[in-house]
Design an enzyme around this catalytic site. Sequence first.
Site, PDB file in Angstrom:
ATOM      1  N   HIS A   1      11.179  10.964 119.888  1.00  0.00           N
ATOM      2  CA  HIS A   1      11.109  11.058 118.425  1.00  0.00           C
ATOM      3  C   HIS A   1      11.883   9.920 117.752  1.00  0.00           C
ATOM      4  O   HIS A   1      13.064  10.052 117.454  1.00  0.00           O
ATOM      5  CB  HIS A   1      11.666  12.425 118.003  1.00  0.00           C
ATOM      6  CG  HIS A   1      11.321  12.802 116.603  1.00  0.00           C
ATOM      7  ND1 HIS A   1      11.126  14.107 116.215  1.00  0.00           N
ATOM      8  CD2 HIS A   1      11.145  12.063 115.475  1.00  0.00           C
ATOM      9  CE1 HIS A   1      10.830  14.147 114.931  1.00  0.00           C
ATOM     10  NE2 HIS A   1      10.853  12.916 114.447  1.00  0.00           N
TER      11      HIS A   1
ATOM     12  N   HIS B   1      11.594   6.777 114.674  1.00  0.00           N
ATOM     13  CA  HIS B   1      10.872   6.148 113.560  1.00  0.00           C
ATOM     14  C   HIS B   1      11.200   4.664 113.577  1.00  0.00           C
ATOM     15  O   HIS B   1      12.368   4.281 113.418  1.00  0.00           O
ATOM     16  CB  HIS B   1      11.296   6.771 112.225  1.00  0.00           C
ATOM     17  CG  HIS B   1      10.922   8.225 112.112  1.00  0.00           C
ATOM     18  ND1 HIS B   1       9.725   8.645 111.580  1.00  0.00           N
ATOM     19  CD2 HIS B   1      11.575   9.352 112.480  1.00  0.00           C
ATOM     20  CE1 HIS B   1       9.664   9.977 111.618  1.00  0.00           C
ATOM     21  NE2 HIS B   1      10.777  10.425 112.169  1.00  0.00           N
TER      22      HIS B   1
ATOM     23  N   ARG C   1       9.363   2.228 111.663  1.00  0.00           N
ATOM     24  CA  ARG C   1       9.110   1.680 110.307  1.00  0.00           C
ATOM     25  C   ARG C   1       8.149   0.494 110.241  1.00  0.00           C
ATOM     26  O   ARG C   1       7.855   0.028 109.145  1.00  0.00           O
ATOM     27  CB  ARG C   1      10.420   1.276 109.610  1.00  0.00           C
ATOM     28  CG  ARG C   1      11.487   2.359 109.567  1.00  0.00           C
ATOM     29  CD  ARG C   1      11.014   3.604 108.881  1.00  0.00           C
ATOM     30  NE  ARG C   1      12.113   4.548 108.636  1.00  0.00           N
ATOM     31  CZ  ARG C   1      11.945   5.855 108.477  1.00  0.00           C
ATOM     32  NH1 ARG C   1      10.728   6.373 108.536  1.00  0.00           N
ATOM     33  NH2 ARG C   1      12.958   6.642 108.248  1.00  0.00           N
TER      34      ARG C   1
ATOM     35  N   ASN D   1       4.466   7.755 110.902  1.00  0.00           N
ATOM     36  CA  ASN D   1       4.576   7.687 109.436  1.00  0.00           C
ATOM     37  C   ASN D   1       4.981   6.303 108.946  1.00  0.00           C
ATOM     38  O   ASN D   1       5.934   6.127 108.195  1.00  0.00           O
ATOM     39  CB  ASN D   1       5.539   8.753 108.901  1.00  0.00           C
ATOM     40  CG  ASN D   1       6.973   8.541 109.347  1.00  0.00           C
ATOM     41  OD1 ASN D   1       7.211   7.972 110.403  1.00  0.00           O
ATOM     42  ND2 ASN D   1       7.924   8.968 108.539  1.00  0.00           N
TER      43      ASN D   1
ATOM     44  N   ASP E   1       4.595  14.725 111.730  1.00  0.00           N
ATOM     45  CA  ASP E   1       6.045  14.876 111.555  1.00  0.00           C
ATOM     46  C   ASP E   1       6.505  15.281 110.158  1.00  0.00           C
ATOM     47  O   ASP E   1       6.449  16.451 109.812  1.00  0.00           O
ATOM     48  CB  ASP E   1       6.799  13.637 112.054  1.00  0.00           C
ATOM     49  CG  ASP E   1       8.317  13.871 112.075  1.00  0.00           C
ATOM     50  OD1 ASP E   1       8.731  15.031 112.218  1.00  0.00           O
ATOM     51  OD2 ASP E   1       9.080  12.900 111.959  1.00  0.00           O
TER      52      ASP E   1
ATOM     53  N   ASP F   1      15.326  11.557 116.564  1.00  0.00           N
ATOM     54  CA  ASP F   1      14.789  11.524 115.202  1.00  0.00           C
ATOM     55  C   ASP F   1      15.425  10.354 114.428  1.00  0.00           C
ATOM     56  O   ASP F   1      15.741  10.483 113.237  1.00  0.00           O
ATOM     57  CB  ASP F   1      14.980  12.852 114.457  1.00  0.00           C
ATOM     58  CG  ASP F   1      14.063  12.956 113.241  1.00  0.00           C
ATOM     59  OD1 ASP F   1      13.225  12.050 113.032  1.00  0.00           O
ATOM     60  OD2 ASP F   1      14.190  13.937 112.486  1.00  0.00           O
TER      61      ASP F   1
ATOM     62  N   HIS G   1      17.050   4.010 107.116  1.00  0.00           N
ATOM     63  CA  HIS G   1      16.814   3.773 105.683  1.00  0.00           C
ATOM     64  C   HIS G   1      17.770   2.700 105.208  1.00  0.00           C
ATOM     65  O   HIS G   1      18.887   2.572 105.722  1.00  0.00           O
ATOM     66  CB  HIS G   1      17.054   5.054 104.871  1.00  0.00           C
ATOM     67  CG  HIS G   1      16.019   6.099 105.082  1.00  0.00           C
ATOM     68  ND1 HIS G   1      14.690   5.930 104.735  1.00  0.00           N
ATOM     69  CD2 HIS G   1      16.096   7.340 105.617  1.00  0.00           C
ATOM     70  CE1 HIS G   1      14.007   7.023 105.054  1.00  0.00           C
ATOM     71  NE2 HIS G   1      14.832   7.885 105.597  1.00  0.00           N
TER      72      HIS G   1
ATOM     73  N   PHE H   1      15.656  11.565 103.201  1.00  0.00           N
ATOM     74  CA  PHE H   1      16.107  12.306 104.383  1.00  0.00           C
ATOM     75  C   PHE H   1      16.145  11.369 105.587  1.00  0.00           C
ATOM     76  O   PHE H   1      15.273  10.527 105.745  1.00  0.00           O
ATOM     77  CB  PHE H   1      15.111  13.428 104.716  1.00  0.00           C
ATOM     78  CG  PHE H   1      15.080  14.560 103.719  1.00  0.00           C
ATOM     79  CD1 PHE H   1      16.046  15.554 103.759  1.00  0.00           C
ATOM     80  CD2 PHE H   1      14.070  14.645 102.768  1.00  0.00           C
ATOM     81  CE1 PHE H   1      16.007  16.624 102.862  1.00  0.00           C
ATOM     82  CE2 PHE H   1      14.018  15.705 101.868  1.00  0.00           C
ATOM     83  CZ  PHE H   1      14.998  16.697 101.912  1.00  0.00           C
TER      84      PHE H   1
HETATM   85 ZN   LIG Z   1      11.094  12.522 112.406  1.00  0.00          ZN
HETATM   86 ZN   LIG Z   2      10.588  15.700 111.281  1.00  0.00          ZN
END
Ligand SMILES: [Zn+2]
Ligand SMILES: [Zn+2]
Length: 435
Positions: free
Chosen positions: A62, A64, A66, A96, A154, A307, A311, A325
């Site tokens: 998991h 991200h 970007r 995402n 997600d 996760d 950011h 988040f």
């Molecule tokens: Zn996530």
């Molecule tokens: Zn999530």
Amino acid sequence: MRLLIANGYVIDPTQGVNGEKSLLVEGGRVAAVLARNDTRPEGVEIFDATGLVVAPGFIDLHTHLREPGQEYKETVESGASAAVAGGWASVCAMPNTDPVNDNPAVTRFVIEQAEAAGLANVFPVGAITKGSKGEELAEMGEMRRAGIVAVTDDGRPVPSAGLMRRAMEYARGFDLTVMDHCEDRTLTAGGVMHEGAWSLRLGLRGHPALAEELDALRDCALAELTGARVHLAHVSTRGALEAVRRAKEKSLQVTCEATPHHFTLTDEAVRDYDTNTKMCPPLRSPDHLEAVLEGLRDGTIDTIATDHAPHHADEKALEYDNAPFGITGLETAVGLALDRLVHQGIISLERLVELCSTNPARVFRLEGRGTLRPGSWADVTVLDPDLEWTFDAARSRSKSRNTPFDGWTLRGAPAATFVAGRLVFQNESLLAARS
Ligand SMILES: [Zn+2]
Ligand SMILES: [Zn+2]
């Protein structure tokens, strides 16, 4: 090229290996696991792993990254660099991005960026629905052929049980695991932290634990109906873990992951309104944290996943209600797991290897990963379980710094990471300590 990762304490649950051994690597693959008194092969490069733990490469299900679309937060390359520095040989990239990875062109783009970076393996995860809008199923088969290893929407979970059922049936046809972020958004709308005593005291809107539990119950029931493989992301509540426990008792193909922040911090961490404590699902109350520790100990939780959600500092500098988040996690996860779980006596080192390597490979069916069996990829995570170190976010390899763990001193660290037999990371402070 032949390489000997020599004299480490090798832990590989897939072969029942747990002892001092050497690992012979040839052509990017494991050639043999050698016992202490086996004859050492001649003319090989040596990596001295004396005093270190040698495990099959860790796999984060998991992450991200970007890219494409938000390269100012993270790129495939910067994320892969943070991954190997954190002991992760492989990461699974969430869809995402902008555009969303809901088609084979984006899938291929992510794979190409990862190959150009030449650091961690990056396995893209495709979207369940087009644009992750929860309306129409994405072309899972085409993405599968292009290289995705699972599907998820997600952060924008599929709201309709009917559509999720069809998604599971469709994914099953392509032998893909469906990963779900369990959150009934009719219960969490406007919420920014866990709903409980602290949200009341701080005057912030909460996410009730029930929002996660309801979706987890739904997904377990749908897994039973469809026979699909279902993986619940970042499970953070006692109720969701109970749902998974019952699903496993029924021998359903349901698995789940926990994040380091959910086994380390509680909602009390929000007290200073530090937006680096804002993530989804939120930090929970101590009773839920205790349930996560129980799940890690008793096998209800299959994997530890980061996760990792980078950011930009400007976005996190907003007031708590308006900040996005998510926190980064690739470089702190393994240290937190060693410090908080292994050294606290919650789990053994062998169980840690299962949670970070053996099981992730099984959950997403990653062939030739998560094992040091001869013939498998020589992805290797080397750990120094006792090295004391302090995480300095300013020196992070990630492009983002949004972590609540800046300045934390932890016992246990990644020492080196190999991907297909190539040394892609070596811990500098460990090198200094040894020379
Ligand atoms: Zn996530
Ligand atoms: Zn999530």
